[in-house]
Design a protein around this motif. Sequence first.
Motif, short mmCIF file in Angstrom:
data_model
loop_
_atom_site.label_atom_id
_atom_site.label_comp_id
_atom_site.label_asym_id
_atom_site.label_seq_id
_atom_site.Cartn_x
_atom_site.Cartn_y
_atom_site.Cartn_z
N ARG A 92 0.88 -0.99 -0.13
CA ARG A 92 -0.09 0.03 0.11
C ARG A 92 0.83 0.98 -0.03
O ARG A 92 2.12 1.21 0.18
CB ARG A 92 -1.06 -0.05 1.05
N ASP A 93 0.13 2.35 -0.14
CA ASP A 93 0.99 3.88 -0.13
C ASP A 93 2.20 3.74 -1.02
O ASP A 93 3.21 4.13 -0.64
CB ASP A 93 1.22 4.13 1.11
N SER A 94 1.81 3.10 -2.36
CA SER A 94 3.14 2.76 -3.09
C SER A 94 3.71 4.39 -3.94
O SER A 94 2.89 5.14 -4.14
CB SER A 94 3.02 2.08 -4.54
N THR A 95 4.94 4.57 -3.76
CA THR A 95 5.45 5.69 -4.68
C THR A 95 5.86 5.10 -6.18
O THR A 95 6.99 4.17 -6.05
CB THR A 95 6.51 6.37 -3.90
N VAL A 96 5.58 5.85 -7.04
CA VAL A 96 5.97 5.24 -8.49
C VAL A 96 6.59 6.20 -9.14
O VAL A 96 6.09 7.40 -9.24
CB VAL A 96 4.91 4.66 -9.12
N LEU A 97 7.81 6.22 -9.37
CA LEU A 97 8.63 7.39 -10.39
C LEU A 97 8.89 6.75 -11.73
O LEU A 97 9.37 5.67 -11.64
CB LEU A 97 9.86 7.68 -9.46
N VAL A 98 8.78 7.51 -12.67
CA VAL A 98 8.84 6.93 -13.90
C VAL A 98 9.82 7.93 -14.60
O VAL A 98 9.68 9.39 -14.66
CB VAL A 98 7.81 7.00 -14.66
N SER A 99 10.89 7.40 -15.40
CA SER A 99 11.71 8.38 -16.17
C SER A 99 11.91 7.75 -17.52
O SER A 99 12.57 6.61 -17.65
CB SER A 99 13.06 8.85 -15.60
N GLY A 100 10.92 8.11 -18.38
CA GLY A 100 11.32 7.39 -19.80
C GLY A 100 11.04 5.76 -19.74
O GLY A 100 9.85 5.48 -19.19
N PRO A 101 11.97 5.01 -20.06
CA PRO A 101 11.88 3.57 -20.00
C PRO A 101 12.26 3.01 -18.76
O PRO A 101 12.30 1.60 -18.76
CB PRO A 101 12.77 3.08 -21.02
N MET A 102 12.21 3.98 -17.80
CA MET A 102 12.87 3.43 -16.49
C MET A 102 11.81 3.65 -15.26
O MET A 102 11.25 5.01 -15.40
CB MET A 102 14.18 3.75 -16.12
N ALA A 103 11.41 2.79 -14.28
CA ALA A 103 10.51 3.17 -13.28
C ALA A 103 11.16 2.49 -12.00
O ALA A 103 11.77 1.63 -12.00
CB ALA A 103 9.04 2.69 -13.53
N MET A 104 10.50 3.11 -10.96
CA MET A 104 10.91 2.88 -9.48
C MET A 104 9.65 2.59 -8.65
O MET A 104 8.81 3.52 -8.83
CB MET A 104 11.83 3.60 -8.87
N VAL A 105 9.29 1.55 -8.07
CA VAL A 105 8.16 1.34 -7.20
C VAL A 105 8.83 1.32 -5.70
O VAL A 105 9.44 0.38 -5.59
CB VAL A 105 7.33 0.11 -7.56
N TRP A 106 8.37 2.04 -4.76
CA TRP A 106 8.72 1.98 -3.49
C TRP A 106 7.50 1.57 -2.61
O TRP A 106 6.37 2.32 -2.64
CB TRP A 106 9.20 3.27 -2.60
N MET A 107 7.48 0.43 -2.02
CA MET A 107 6.11 -0.09 -1.68
C MET A 107 6.04 -0.95 -0.21
O MET A 107 6.50 -1.79 -0.03
CB MET A 107 5.55 -1.17 -2.73
N PRO A 108 5.63 -0.09 1.00
CA PRO A 108 5.43 -0.86 2.15
C PRO A 108 4.43 -1.91 2.01
O PRO A 108 3.62 -1.99 1.31
CB PRO A 108 4.85 0.45 2.93
N PHE A 109 4.80 -3.02 2.83
CA PHE A 109 4.17 -4.10 2.66
C PHE A 109 3.89 -5.05 3.94
O PHE A 109 4.72 -4.60 5.00
CB PHE A 109 4.79 -5.27 1.66
N THR A 110 3.14 -5.95 3.96
CA THR A 110 2.47 -6.53 5.13
C THR A 110 2.76 -8.19 4.38
O THR A 110 2.30 -8.46 3.39
CB THR A 110 1.65 -6.41 5.98
#
Length: 155
Positions: A92-110
Motif C-alpha cells: 500500500r501507499d506505493s510511490t511510483v517514479l517514471v523516467s522514460g523507459p525506467m521506473a521505480m516502485v517503493w511499496m510498504p508491505f505486510t
Amino acid sequence: MLTALFAFLSMAGADHHQPDEKDVILAVTQTVFDAMAAHDGDMLLAAFHSPDTPLRIIRPQADGPTIIQTVPVSTFAASIAGSEHDLYEAGRDSTVLVSGPMAMVWMPFTFQLDGQHSHCGVNNFTLAMTQDGWKIIDSAYNHDTDCAEDGFPKK
C-alpha cells in the motif's frame, strides 16, 4: 464541423479509458503477490526481465551487522511453487517514479504465512520498458518484524 466535434469527443473518450502508466507498472508488481498466493512460479517469472534478475533480502540484526542476501528470482519462484504454506503479501501507499523507459516502485508491505502475520517491510522494484512491456529488472526488500498493529511498517 459536426464530424470534427464527434472526432474530438471520441478521442477525448479514448484518452479517458487509457490506463495510467503508473497503474500499469503497479499491476506488474501486483503479479508478484498474486503469483506468491497462487504458488505459481511461472507467473512470478513473467513479471521479471530474466530468471537471473536479482532479488535482495535485507535483514537487520539486533546484535550484529545487517545481512544482505541476493538470490536469482528463479530460486524464489521455485520456492513459492513448491511451498505448502499459504502466502499472502499486500502493499500500500506505493510511490511510483517514471523516467522514460525506467521506473521505480517503493511499496510498504505486510506478509502473512498461513494466515498469521510474519513480517513487514518495504519492497523496492526497479522496472524497465522492454519489447514485452514493463518488466522488473531489480528487486530488494527489507525484512522487519517490528511492525505496526495493522501489520505494515511503522512510519
